[in-house]
Scaffold this motif. Structure first.
Motif, PDB file in Angstrom:
ATOM      1  N   PRO A 169      24.415  16.624  17.296  1.00  0.00           N
ATOM      2  CA  PRO A 169      25.232  16.557  16.078  1.00  0.00           C
ATOM      3  C   PRO A 169      24.462  16.967  14.836  1.00  0.00           C
ATOM      4  N   TRP A 170      23.149  16.684  14.824  1.00  0.00           N
ATOM      5  CA  TRP A 170      22.321  17.120  13.694  1.00  0.00           C
ATOM      6  C   TRP A 170      22.375  18.642  13.532  1.00  0.00           C
ATOM      7  N   MET A 171      22.168  19.364  14.595  1.00  0.00           N
ATOM      8  CA  MET A 171      22.114  20.823  14.510  1.00  0.00           C
ATOM      9  C   MET A 171      23.505  21.439  14.450  1.00  0.00           C
ATOM     10  N   ASP A 172      24.494  20.765  15.025  1.00  0.00           N
ATOM     11  CA  ASP A 172      25.814  21.378  15.175  1.00  0.00           C
ATOM     12  C   ASP A 172      26.763  21.109  14.009  1.00  0.00           C
ATOM     13  N   THR A 173      26.515  20.076  13.222  1.00  0.00           N
ATOM     14  CA  THR A 173      27.401  19.747  12.103  1.00  0.00           C
ATOM     15  C   THR A 173      27.086  20.645  10.910  1.00  0.00           C
ATOM     16  N   GLU A 174      28.130  21.060  10.193  1.00  0.00           N
ATOM     17  CA  GLU A 174      27.983  22.036   9.103  1.00  0.00           C
ATOM     18  C   GLU A 174      27.078  21.555   7.966  1.00  0.00           C
ATOM     19  N   MET A 175      26.953  20.228   7.827  1.00  0.00           N
ATOM     20  CA  MET A 175      26.065  19.646   6.825  1.00  0.00           C
ATOM     21  C   MET A 175      25.513  18.355   7.411  1.00  0.00           C
ATOM     22  N   ALA A 176      24.195  18.172   7.364  1.00  0.00           N
ATOM     23  CA  ALA A 176      23.606  16.976   7.970  1.00  0.00           C
ATOM     24  C   ALA A 176      22.250  16.692   7.331  1.00  0.00           C
ATOM     25  N   ILE A 211       0.868  -1.178   0.000  1.00  0.00           N
ATOM     26  CA  ILE A 211       0.000   0.000   0.000  1.00  0.00           C
ATOM     27  C   ILE A 211       0.902   1.223   0.000  1.00  0.00           C
ATOM     28  N   SER A 212       0.809   2.028  -1.046  1.00  0.00           N
ATOM     29  CA  SER A 212       1.656   3.210  -1.189  1.00  0.00           C
ATOM     30  C   SER A 212       0.804   4.462  -1.003  1.00  0.00           C
ATOM     31  N   VAL A 213       1.135   5.258   0.006  1.00  0.00           N
ATOM     32  CA  VAL A 213       0.401   6.483   0.301  1.00  0.00           C
ATOM     33  C   VAL A 213       1.287   7.674  -0.037  1.00  0.00           C
ATOM     34  N   ARG A 214       0.823   8.507  -0.939  1.00  0.00           N
ATOM     35  CA  ARG A 214       1.604   9.690  -1.301  1.00  0.00           C
ATOM     36  C   ARG A 214       1.800  10.567  -0.066  1.00  0.00           C
ATOM     37  N   SER A 215       3.003  11.083   0.073  1.00  0.00           N
ATOM     38  CA  SER A 215       3.381  11.739   1.319  1.00  0.00           C
ATOM     39  C   SER A 215       4.283  12.932   1.034  1.00  0.00           C
ATOM     40  N   THR A 216       4.356  13.829   2.002  1.00  0.00           N
ATOM     41  CA  THR A 216       5.306  14.942   1.920  1.00  0.00           C
ATOM     42  C   THR A 216       6.458  14.740   2.909  1.00  0.00           C
ATOM     43  N   ALA A 217       6.627  13.496   3.401  1.00  0.00           N
ATOM     44  CA  ALA A 217       7.783  13.193   4.241  1.00  0.00           C
ATOM     45  C   ALA A 217       9.066  13.442   3.454  1.00  0.00           C
ATOM     46  N   CYS A 218      10.080  13.931   4.128  1.00  0.00           N
ATOM     47  CA  CYS A 218      11.293  14.330   3.405  1.00  0.00           C
ATOM     48  C   CYS A 218      12.531  14.123   4.262  1.00  0.00           C
ATOM     49  N   GLN A 219      13.651  13.979   3.576  1.00  0.00           N
ATOM     50  CA  GLN A 219      14.952  13.852   4.238  1.00  0.00           C
ATOM     51  C   GLN A 219      15.796  15.033   3.784  1.00  0.00           C
ATOM     52  N   THR A 220      15.767  16.072   4.599  1.00  0.00           N
ATOM     53  CA  THR A 220      16.382  17.352   4.245  1.00  0.00           C
ATOM     54  C   THR A 220      17.887  17.328   4.521  1.00  0.00           C
ATOM     55  N   VAL A 221      18.620  18.095   3.734  1.00  0.00           N
ATOM     56  CA  VAL A 221      20.066  18.236   3.927  1.00  0.00           C
ATOM     57  C   VAL A 221      20.336  19.712   4.203  1.00  0.00           C
ATOM     58  N   HIS A 222      20.758  20.026   5.422  1.00  0.00           N
ATOM     59  CA  HIS A 222      21.058  21.428   5.710  1.00  0.00           C
ATOM     60  C   HIS A 222      22.534  21.731   5.470  1.00  0.00           C
ATOM     61  N   MET A 223      22.807  22.994   5.187  1.00  0.00           N
ATOM     62  CA  MET A 223      24.161  23.529   5.113  1.00  0.00           C
ATOM     63  C   MET A 223      24.186  24.811   5.938  1.00  0.00           C
ATOM     64  N   HIS A 224      25.103  24.899   6.887  1.00  0.00           N
ATOM     65  CA  HIS A 224      25.162  26.076   7.743  1.00  0.00           C
ATOM     66  C   HIS A 224      25.394  27.336   6.912  1.00  0.00           C
ATOM     67  N   CYS A 225      24.512  28.296   7.116  1.00  0.00           N
ATOM     68  CA  CYS A 225      24.570  29.533   6.333  1.00  0.00           C
ATOM     69  C   CYS A 225      25.343  30.651   7.030  1.00  0.00           C
ATOM     70  N   HIS A 226      25.542  30.540   8.339  1.00  0.00           N
ATOM     71  CA  HIS A 226      26.112  31.660   9.095  1.00  0.00           C
ATOM     72  C   HIS A 226      27.633  31.644   9.110  1.00  0.00           C
ATOM     73  N   SER A 235      18.280  24.147  11.790  1.00  0.00           N
ATOM     74  CA  SER A 235      19.617  23.542  11.815  1.00  0.00           C
ATOM     75  C   SER A 235      20.559  24.173  10.796  1.00  0.00           C
ATOM     76  N   ALA A 236      20.022  24.879   9.780  1.00  0.00           N
ATOM     77  CA  ALA A 236      20.861  25.541   8.773  1.00  0.00           C
ATOM     78  C   ALA A 236      21.378  26.894   9.253  1.00  0.00           C
ATOM     79  N   LYS A 237      20.916  27.350  10.419  1.00  0.00           N
ATOM     80  CA  LYS A 237      21.285  28.679  10.948  1.00  0.00           C
ATOM     81  C   LYS A 237      20.943  29.760   9.921  1.00  0.00           C
ATOM     82  N   PHE A 238      19.781  29.618   9.316  1.00  0.00           N
ATOM     83  CA  PHE A 238      19.334  30.521   8.249  1.00  0.00           C
ATOM     84  C   PHE A 238      18.649  31.732   8.870  1.00  0.00           C
ATOM     85  N   GLN A 239      19.136  32.912   8.549  1.00  0.00           N
ATOM     86  CA  GLN A 239      18.584  34.162   9.064  1.00  0.00           C
ATOM     87  C   GLN A 239      18.264  35.068   7.877  1.00  0.00           C
TER      88      GLN A 239
END
Length: 553
Positions: free
Chosen positions: A444-451, A305-320, A477-481
């Motif tokens: 480590p998720w929030m503190d690593t420069e890319m995760a 059973i396949s249910v369409r979803s907006t689940a995602c695996q995001t990759v952040h890059m520290h912007c600051h 986690s991307a420190k996006f401002q």
């Protein structure tokens, strides 16, 4: 079908300007039938009424869904991921499946993103969407015997909105609904007085917010002892780290469940779940990752059973600060991704391509005119050169949890970015260590420069737009401002009208393509595996499992 103008005129009587504008958009083709149902249900218009509008507008009738023809009183056996912590409606972040077995929500988000009544029978906003009024269903009893009324709803939502409770739902309610904003009008009517206008609010108290099951006002904690809810099943037995079983609630307010009993076995990995299904020890795997479960996807002895979803695996890059501070480098990394291979290879076709914003194509408010970002190595190299990286190699660490397809995703990114002069060191760790306390300095998720992070399905993008990307976002986690972004999100959130939402969404989508704080490579489907002959199983994109209509054919 032919449009019936006279019928449409009759249906418009008594509607608000916003509701009439939605019908106008449907009639002139700017809104599809699916979008009419989805946004109309959000505004509190009933599905039968919206069906009549669709018919009058010339769309035709929706197909009806019959209940499965099965023998009643079966025991349905489910293999599922073990909850990551104690099962608690306030605190739990990974207990949606267990909470939903006994608890219910004011409204329910379906696989088509259409909201359906649950413990509330209807809802409607005031003119600007700053106050939403919900009418409650009468005659609903808790398993402990008392009738569910407005006092229970007020207490349940206040409990989640109280910052002193450290609720998991604060990621949803922060800046939107405060403790005290949920108010009783009478025993069967509740008003939500929001911090500001919010056009998508009903989704925030629906099954999308899995913490928001309605509990008795007297609830004082220790849910694992009481399991007191209003749902079609009641707790039979619970053993921590082992499993749980539930029995039919014969006093349920709605259609009584077909199974007499459901049994859930907890696992810490998916492979033993697959072996249990193949051996006939369980009937269902609730959550089957596409890569790990590839052998089942084409096995005719099982149904997927396949249910369409907006689940995602995001990759952040520290912007600051750090190696990804320059947005041109972040754009270059994004251009190195082969999104078609991610969907067709990594996710085995069970996903949709992402465009580096929370706006999945599935959302009606997504602006379809925004160009899709595609792999372009030459352009990526030009951006690296413009950022001063010609003749140099950029060194960075990519952290990721050991869960689902994420380690393989990390390896693909590592391989692709080498072509543009980026060398990534992978740091793959167990999921609890990876997320830590989910606060800066302790994660480590929030503190690593890319995760790479993993986020569940949402019927609207509000939570990811705010918690992940606004300057004060809880999971930024991307420190996006970016003040312009913050202003646009506030405008999008406040919009009740679909056209206004879509216009602002387009601006947000284009800004995020320019800044690229996060990569959204794909949005993946929720997959549930069942053995042949098990029918009537209804998984949700959030990972919940509706079994009241399930049985053995």
């Amino acid at each position: 079908m032919t449009r019936n103008a006279k019928s449409l005129d009759g249906l418009r009587y008594g509607l608000t300007p916003i509701e009439n504008h939605l019908i106008d958009s449907c009639v002139d083709g700017r809104v599809s039938r699916r979008e009419l149902l989805r946004h109309g249900s959000l505004l509190g218009l009933s599905l039968p009424f919206l069906g009549r509008v669709a018919l009058s507008a010339g769309f035709g009738a929706a197909p009806s869904i019959a209940r499965a023809n099965v023998q009643p009183s079966a025991t349905i056996r489910v293999a599922c991921d073990a909850p990551g912590s104690a099962i608690d409606p306030v605190l739990s972040g990974r207990a949606e499946l267990m909470l939903q077995q006994v608890g219910e929500f004011l409204c329910v988000d379906g696989p088509d993103l259409v909201l359906k009544p649950g413990l509330a029978t209807s809802w409607m906003p005031n003119q600007d969407g700053s106050v939403w009024t919900f009418a409650l269903r009468k005659g609903v009893k808790f398993h402990s015997g008392g009738e569910m009324k407005a006092d229970d709803v007020v207490a349940s939502i206040d409990r989640l909105a109280d910052p002193n409770n450290a609720s998991n739902a604060l990621s949803v309610f922060k800046g939107i609904l405060q403790k005290g904003g949920t108010r009783k009008v009478d025993d069967y009517t509740v008003e939500f007085h929001l911090d500001g206008p919010n056009g998508n609010f009903p989704y925030l108290v629906s099954s999308d917010n899995y913490n928001s099951i309605i509990l008795p006002a007297s609830y004082s904690g220790d849910f694992e002892k009481t399991w007191d809810g209003t749902g079609p099943f009641k707790i039979e037995r619970f053993t921590q780290n082992v499993g749980a079983s539930f029995v039919r609630n014969d006093e349920y307010w709605g259609t009584k469940a077909l199974p007499a009993r459901t049994q859930f076995t907890f696992f810490t990995d998916v492979q033993p779940q697959i072996l249990a299904l193949q051996a006939g020890d369980v009937d269902i795997i609730n959550n089957l990752p596409a890569l790990a479960g590839v052998a089942l996807l084409s096995d005719p002895t099982f149904d997927i059973i396949s249910v369409r979803s907006t689940a995602c695996q995001t990759v952040h890059m520290h912007c600051h600060a750090g190696p990804f501070k320059d947005p041109r480098i972040r754009q270059a990394v994004a251009l190195s991704l082969d999104r078609d291979k991610l969907v067709d290879g990594l996710m085995k076709g069970r996903a949709a391509i992402g465009n580096d914003s929370p706006f999945a194509a599935f959302y009606p408010s997504t602006d379809p005119t925004v160009p899709q970002r595609k792999r372009d190595i030459e352009k990526a190299k030009e951006l690296m050169k413009a950022a001063g990286m010609e003749g140099r190699r950029l060194q960075a660490t990519l952290a990721a949890p050991q869960v689902y397809e994420i380690p393989a995703y990390a390896q693909l990114i590592q391989s692709w970015v080498k072509e543009i002069g980026v060398d990534l060191k992978l740091n793959i760790m167990d999921v609890n260590s990876f997320y830590g306390d989910t606060v800066p300095g302790k994660s480590p998720w929030m503190d690593t420069e890319m995760a790479i992070g993993d986020f569940g399905h949402r019927g609207v993008p509000n939570v990811l737009l705010t918690a992940l990307l606004t300057s004060a976002g809880q999971w930024n986690s991307a420190k996006f401002q970016n003040k312009e972004y913050d202003t646009l999100v506030k405008s999008y959130t406040a919009s009740v009208d679909l056209d206004a939402q879509r216009a602002t969404a387009g601006q947000i989508q284009r800004l995020l393509l320019e800044e690229t704080p996060l990569l959204f490579g794909y949005f993946y489907d929720h997959l549930t595996a069942t053995k042949k002959g098990v029918v009537g199983v209804q998984p949700t994109a959030m990972g919940q499992l509706l079994l009241q209509g399930a049985g053995i054919a």
